[in-house]
Design a protein around this motif. Structure first.
Motif, short mmCIF file in Angstrom:
data_model
loop_
_atom_site.label_atom_id
_atom_site.label_comp_id
_atom_site.label_asym_id
_atom_site.label_seq_id
_atom_site.Cartn_x
_atom_site.Cartn_y
_atom_site.Cartn_z
N ASP A 24 0.87 -1.17 0.00
CA ASP A 24 0.00 0.00 0.00
C ASP A 24 0.91 1.23 0.00
OD1 ASP A 24 -1.55 2.21 0.68
OD2 ASP A 24 -2.72 1.14 2.18
N HIS A 25 0.92 1.98 -1.09
CA HIS A 25 1.87 3.10 -1.17
C HIS A 25 1.41 4.33 -0.38
CE1 HIS A 25 0.17 6.07 -3.98
NE2 HIS A 25 -0.17 5.09 -4.78
N THR A 26 0.21 4.33 0.13
CA THR A 26 -0.19 5.46 0.97
C THR A 26 0.34 5.30 2.39
OG1 THR A 26 -2.32 4.41 1.42
CG2 THR A 26 -2.25 6.00 -0.38
N SER A 27 0.40 4.05 2.87
CA SER A 27 0.89 3.81 4.24
C SER A 27 2.30 3.23 4.28
CB SER A 27 -0.05 2.85 4.97
OG SER A 27 0.03 1.55 4.40
N THR A 50 7.83 2.80 -1.38
CA THR A 50 6.68 3.71 -1.45
C THR A 50 7.17 5.13 -1.72
OG1 THR A 50 6.61 4.12 0.94
CG2 THR A 50 5.27 2.31 0.11
N ASP A 51 8.36 5.47 -1.22
CA ASP A 51 8.92 6.80 -1.48
C ASP A 51 9.23 6.98 -2.96
OD1 ASP A 51 8.76 7.52 1.20
OD2 ASP A 51 10.82 6.86 1.64
N VAL A 52 9.64 5.91 -3.62
CA VAL A 52 9.93 5.97 -5.05
C VAL A 52 8.64 6.30 -5.81
CG1 VAL A 52 10.70 4.65 -7.06
CG2 VAL A 52 11.88 4.38 -4.87
N ILE A 53 7.58 5.58 -5.51
CA ILE A 53 6.29 5.80 -6.18
C ILE A 53 5.77 7.21 -5.89
CG2 ILE A 53 3.84 5.14 -6.14
CD1 ILE A 53 5.42 3.33 -7.89
N ARG A 54 5.81 7.59 -4.62
CA ARG A 54 5.31 8.93 -4.25
C ARG A 54 6.09 10.03 -4.97
NH1 ARG A 54 5.35 7.74 2.13
NH2 ARG A 54 3.56 6.34 2.22
N ALA A 55 7.41 9.88 -5.04
CA ALA A 55 8.23 10.89 -5.70
C ALA A 55 7.89 10.98 -7.19
CB ALA A 55 9.71 10.58 -5.52
N LYS A 56 7.71 9.86 -7.82
CA LYS A 56 7.39 9.86 -9.25
C LYS A 56 6.01 10.46 -9.49
CE LYS A 56 8.29 9.47 -13.41
NZ LYS A 56 9.25 10.44 -13.95
N GLY A 93 -3.81 2.62 -5.18
CA GLY A 93 -2.99 2.84 -4.00
C GLY A 93 -2.09 1.66 -3.66
N LEU A 94 -2.14 0.60 -4.45
CA LEU A 94 -1.32 -0.59 -4.21
C LEU A 94 -0.33 -0.77 -5.35
CD1 LEU A 94 -4.07 -3.15 -3.14
CD2 LEU A 94 -2.74 -1.65 -1.67
N PHE A 95 0.80 -1.41 -5.03
CA PHE A 95 1.72 -1.79 -6.09
C PHE A 95 2.33 -3.15 -5.79
CE2 PHE A 95 4.49 0.72 -3.25
CZ PHE A 95 5.62 -0.07 -3.14
#
Length: 123
Positions: A24-27, A50-56, A93-95
Protein backbone atom coordinates in the motif's frame (compact mmCIF):
# COMPACT_ATOMS: atom_id res chain seq x y z
CA UNK A 1 -6.70 -12.77 0.60
CA UNK A 2 -6.21 -15.93 -1.39
CA UNK A 3 -5.81 -13.97 -4.62
CA UNK A 4 -2.91 -12.01 -3.16
CA UNK A 5 -1.17 -15.18 -1.99
CA UNK A 6 -1.55 -16.74 -5.44
CA UNK A 7 -0.23 -13.60 -7.14
CA UNK A 8 2.81 -13.45 -4.87
CA UNK A 9 3.55 -17.15 -5.38
CA UNK A 10 3.23 -16.63 -9.14
CA UNK A 11 5.66 -13.72 -8.92
CA UNK A 12 8.19 -15.97 -7.21
CA UNK A 13 8.00 -18.31 -10.21
CA UNK A 14 9.49 -15.58 -12.40
CA UNK A 15 13.05 -16.52 -13.29
CA UNK A 16 15.51 -14.90 -10.89
CA UNK A 17 12.91 -13.83 -8.32
CA UNK A 18 14.36 -12.99 -4.90
CA UNK A 19 11.19 -11.68 -3.30
CA UNK A 20 7.81 -10.15 -4.03
CA UNK A 21 5.35 -8.00 -2.12
CA UNK A 22 1.99 -6.32 -2.46
CA UNK A 23 2.32 -2.86 -0.92
CA UNK A 24 0.00 0.00 0.00
CA UNK A 25 1.87 3.10 -1.17
CA UNK A 26 -0.19 5.46 0.97
CA UNK A 27 0.89 3.81 4.24
CA UNK A 28 4.03 1.96 3.16
CA UNK A 29 2.62 -1.25 4.62
CA UNK A 30 3.35 -4.54 2.90
CA UNK A 31 0.04 -6.42 2.73
CA UNK A 32 1.82 -9.61 1.80
CA UNK A 33 5.36 -10.75 1.13
CA UNK A 34 7.10 -13.86 -0.10
CA UNK A 35 10.81 -14.55 -0.42
CA UNK A 36 13.55 -12.25 0.77
CA UNK A 37 15.90 -13.54 3.45
CA UNK A 38 18.28 -12.56 6.21
CA UNK A 39 20.30 -10.37 3.82
CA UNK A 40 17.24 -8.90 2.10
CA UNK A 41 14.48 -7.57 4.36
CA UNK A 42 11.59 -7.55 1.95
CA UNK A 43 9.23 -5.66 4.27
CA UNK A 44 11.72 -2.81 4.65
CA UNK A 45 12.46 -2.75 0.91
CA UNK A 46 8.76 -2.73 0.04
CA UNK A 47 8.00 0.07 2.49
CA UNK A 48 10.96 2.16 1.31
CA UNK A 49 9.86 1.83 -2.30
CA UNK A 50 6.68 3.71 -1.45
CA UNK A 51 8.92 6.80 -1.48
CA UNK A 52 9.93 5.97 -5.05
CA UNK A 53 6.29 5.80 -6.18
CA UNK A 54 5.31 8.93 -4.25
CA UNK A 55 8.23 10.89 -5.70
CA UNK A 56 7.39 9.86 -9.25
CA UNK A 57 3.70 10.71 -8.79
CA UNK A 58 4.64 14.16 -7.40
CA UNK A 59 7.00 14.76 -10.31
CA UNK A 60 4.35 13.80 -12.84
CA UNK A 61 1.88 16.13 -11.15
CA UNK A 62 4.36 19.03 -11.16
CA UNK A 63 5.04 18.45 -14.85
CA UNK A 64 1.34 18.21 -15.65
CA UNK A 65 1.71 14.72 -17.09
CA UNK A 66 -1.63 12.99 -17.39
CA UNK A 67 -0.18 9.53 -17.70
CA UNK A 68 -0.19 6.48 -15.48
CA UNK A 69 2.91 4.67 -14.32
CA UNK A 70 3.20 1.29 -15.99
CA UNK A 71 6.19 0.26 -13.93
CA UNK A 72 9.34 1.63 -12.35
CA UNK A 73 12.66 -0.14 -12.78
CA UNK A 74 15.62 0.27 -10.46
CA UNK A 75 18.76 -1.40 -11.78
CA UNK A 76 21.47 -2.33 -9.31
CA UNK A 77 24.76 -4.10 -9.97
CA UNK A 78 23.34 -7.52 -9.06
CA UNK A 79 19.57 -6.95 -8.94
CA UNK A 80 16.57 -5.52 -10.73
CA UNK A 81 13.73 -4.05 -8.69
CA UNK A 82 10.36 -3.73 -10.44
CA UNK A 83 7.54 -1.65 -9.00
CA UNK A 84 4.17 -2.02 -10.73
CA UNK A 85 1.22 0.09 -9.52
CA UNK A 86 -2.10 -1.72 -9.77
CA UNK A 87 -4.52 -0.18 -12.24
CA UNK A 88 -7.89 -1.69 -11.29
CA UNK A 89 -10.31 0.25 -9.09
CA UNK A 90 -9.88 -2.22 -6.23
CA UNK A 91 -6.10 -1.94 -6.48
CA UNK A 92 -5.74 1.84 -6.38
CA UNK A 93 -2.99 2.84 -4.00
CA UNK A 94 -1.32 -0.59 -4.21
CA UNK A 95 1.72 -1.79 -6.09
CA UNK A 96 3.45 -5.07 -6.78
CA UNK A 97 7.13 -5.08 -5.92
CA UNK A 98 9.48 -7.69 -7.35
CA UNK A 99 13.20 -8.05 -6.68
CA UNK A 100 15.18 -10.13 -9.17
CA UNK A 101 18.69 -11.55 -9.33
CA UNK A 102 20.09 -9.80 -12.38
CA UNK A 103 22.23 -12.76 -13.48
CA UNK A 104 19.25 -15.15 -13.59
CA UNK A 105 16.46 -12.81 -14.71
CA UNK A 106 15.18 -11.94 -18.15
CA UNK A 107 13.91 -8.39 -17.61
CA UNK A 108 11.55 -8.32 -20.58
CA UNK A 109 9.95 -11.61 -19.56
CA UNK A 110 9.74 -10.53 -15.92
CA UNK A 111 7.90 -7.33 -16.89
CA UNK A 112 5.55 -9.33 -19.12
CA UNK A 113 4.83 -11.91 -16.41
CA UNK A 114 4.32 -9.24 -13.74
CA UNK A 115 1.85 -7.46 -16.05
CA UNK A 116 -0.09 -10.74 -16.40
CA UNK A 117 -0.07 -11.27 -12.64
CA UNK A 118 -1.38 -7.75 -12.09
CA UNK A 119 -4.15 -8.28 -14.67
CA UNK A 120 -5.34 -11.43 -12.88
CA UNK A 121 -5.07 -10.01 -9.36
CA UNK A 122 -8.26 -9.06 -7.54
CA UNK A 123 -7.75 -7.32 -4.24
Amino acid sequence: MAEMDVALKDAMQISGAIGAALVDHTSGMALGTVGGGKDFDLTTAAAANTDVIRAKLRTMEMLGLRETIEDVLVTLGSQYHLIRPLKGRSGRGLFLYLALNRDRANLAMARHQLRNIEAALEV
